[in-house]
Every structure is written in structure tokens, then in C-alpha cells.
Design a protein around this motif. Structure first.
Motif, short mmCIF file in Angstrom:
data_model
loop_
_atom_site.label_atom_id
_atom_site.label_comp_id
_atom_site.label_asym_id
_atom_site.label_seq_id
_atom_site.Cartn_x
_atom_site.Cartn_y
_atom_site.Cartn_z
N MET A 1 2.39 -3.74 -2.86
CA MET A 1 3.63 -3.72 -2.12
C MET A 1 4.09 -5.16 -1.92
O MET A 1 3.29 -6.05 -1.64
CB MET A 1 3.42 -3.03 -0.77
N ILE A 2 5.39 -5.36 -2.09
CA ILE A 2 5.97 -6.68 -1.88
C ILE A 2 7.12 -6.57 -0.88
O ILE A 2 7.65 -5.49 -0.65
CB ILE A 2 6.49 -7.30 -3.20
N ARG A 3 7.48 -7.70 -0.31
CA ARG A 3 8.67 -7.79 0.54
C ARG A 3 9.79 -8.35 -0.32
O ARG A 3 9.54 -9.09 -1.28
CB ARG A 3 8.40 -8.70 1.72
N PRO A 4 11.04 -8.02 -0.01
CA PRO A 4 12.16 -8.54 -0.81
C PRO A 4 12.14 -10.05 -0.97
O PRO A 4 12.44 -10.57 -2.04
CB PRO A 4 13.39 -8.06 -0.04
N GLY A 5 11.73 -10.76 0.06
CA GLY A 5 11.67 -12.22 -0.02
C GLY A 5 10.63 -12.74 -0.99
O GLY A 5 10.70 -13.88 -1.44
N ASP A 6 9.65 -11.91 -1.33
CA ASP A 6 8.60 -12.32 -2.26
C ASP A 6 9.12 -12.59 -3.66
O ASP A 6 8.45 -13.25 -4.46
CB ASP A 6 7.49 -11.26 -2.34
N VAL A 7 10.27 -12.03 -3.99
CA VAL A 7 10.82 -12.20 -5.34
C VAL A 7 12.06 -13.10 -5.35
O VAL A 7 12.75 -13.19 -6.36
CB VAL A 7 11.11 -10.84 -6.01
N ALA A 8 12.31 -13.78 -4.24
CA ALA A 8 13.43 -14.71 -4.19
C ALA A 8 13.23 -15.80 -5.24
O ALA A 8 12.16 -16.42 -5.31
CB ALA A 8 13.56 -15.33 -2.81
N GLY A 9 14.20 -15.97 -6.12
CA GLY A 9 14.12 -16.98 -7.16
C GLY A 9 13.34 -16.56 -8.39
O GLY A 9 13.25 -17.31 -9.35
N VAL A 10 12.77 -15.35 -8.39
CA VAL A 10 12.00 -14.86 -9.53
C VAL A 10 12.95 -14.23 -10.53
O VAL A 10 13.92 -13.58 -10.16
CB VAL A 10 10.93 -13.83 -9.07
N ARG A 11 12.67 -14.41 -11.81
CA ARG A 11 13.52 -13.87 -12.87
C ARG A 11 12.78 -12.81 -13.67
O ARG A 11 11.57 -12.86 -13.84
CB ARG A 11 13.97 -14.99 -13.80
N ASP A 12 13.55 -11.85 -14.16
CA ASP A 12 13.04 -10.81 -15.03
C ASP A 12 12.51 -11.48 -16.30
O ASP A 12 13.20 -12.27 -16.93
CB ASP A 12 14.20 -9.86 -15.37
N ALA A 13 11.27 -11.19 -16.64
CA ALA A 13 10.62 -11.87 -17.77
C ALA A 13 11.24 -11.54 -19.12
O ALA A 13 11.04 -12.27 -20.09
CB ALA A 13 9.12 -11.54 -17.79
N TYR A 14 12.00 -10.46 -19.20
CA TYR A 14 12.67 -10.12 -20.46
C TYR A 14 14.12 -10.60 -20.47
O TYR A 14 14.52 -11.34 -21.36
CB TYR A 14 12.64 -8.61 -20.71
N SER A 15 14.88 -10.23 -19.47
CA SER A 15 16.32 -10.52 -19.48
C SER A 15 16.69 -11.88 -18.90
O SER A 15 17.75 -12.40 -19.19
CB SER A 15 17.08 -9.44 -18.71
#
Length: 67
Positions: A1-15
Motif C-alpha cells: 500500500m502506498i500513499r498518493p504522496g509516495d509517487v510524487a515526481g515518479v514517472r511511468d517506466a514505459y510512457s
């Protein structure tokens, strides 16, 4: 489980798109790369279902804590 803030600045590895935690997400269990589920659909069709980052074929749905 992650929090929305955990993916701030993270990019989709494909797109390369910014990860949107409101969309269905998937993560490679080997290298931990994040994908929108639509990107994994493309990988299944066009890359034998392999991770664009490490080549693994093991993905798991990500649960986002909405609270």
C-alpha cells in the motif's frame, strides 16, 4: 500500500508520464518500477509482458491509501 504522496515526481517506466495515483497502478516486483495499468497492457502486447526497466514479467497491482 502506498500513499498518493509516495509517487510524487515518479514517472511511468514505459510512457514517461507522471504517475497519477487516482489511476490503476502496477509495480514490477523485481525493480519496483511503477506503471499505469494501461502501460502494462501495452507491455503484454508488445514486449512479451516484460518490464521495460529490468525485463521481469512479475507485476502486482498497487493499492493506494485514499485516506
Amino acid at each position: 500500500m502506498i500513499r498518493p504522496g509516495d509517487v510524487a515526481g515518479v514517472r511511468d517506466a514505459y510512457s514517461g508520464a507522471s504517475i497519477d495515483p487516482s489511476r490503476p497502478l502496477v509495480r514490477c516486483t523485481n525493480c519496483l518500477a511503477f506503471y499505469h495499468s494501461a502501460s502494462v497492457d501495452v507491455l503484454v502486447r508488445e514486449n512479451r509482458g516484460c518490464c521495460a526497466s529490468c525485463g521481469s514479467g512479475d507485476f502486482r497491482a498497487v493499492v493506494v491509501d485514499r485516506e
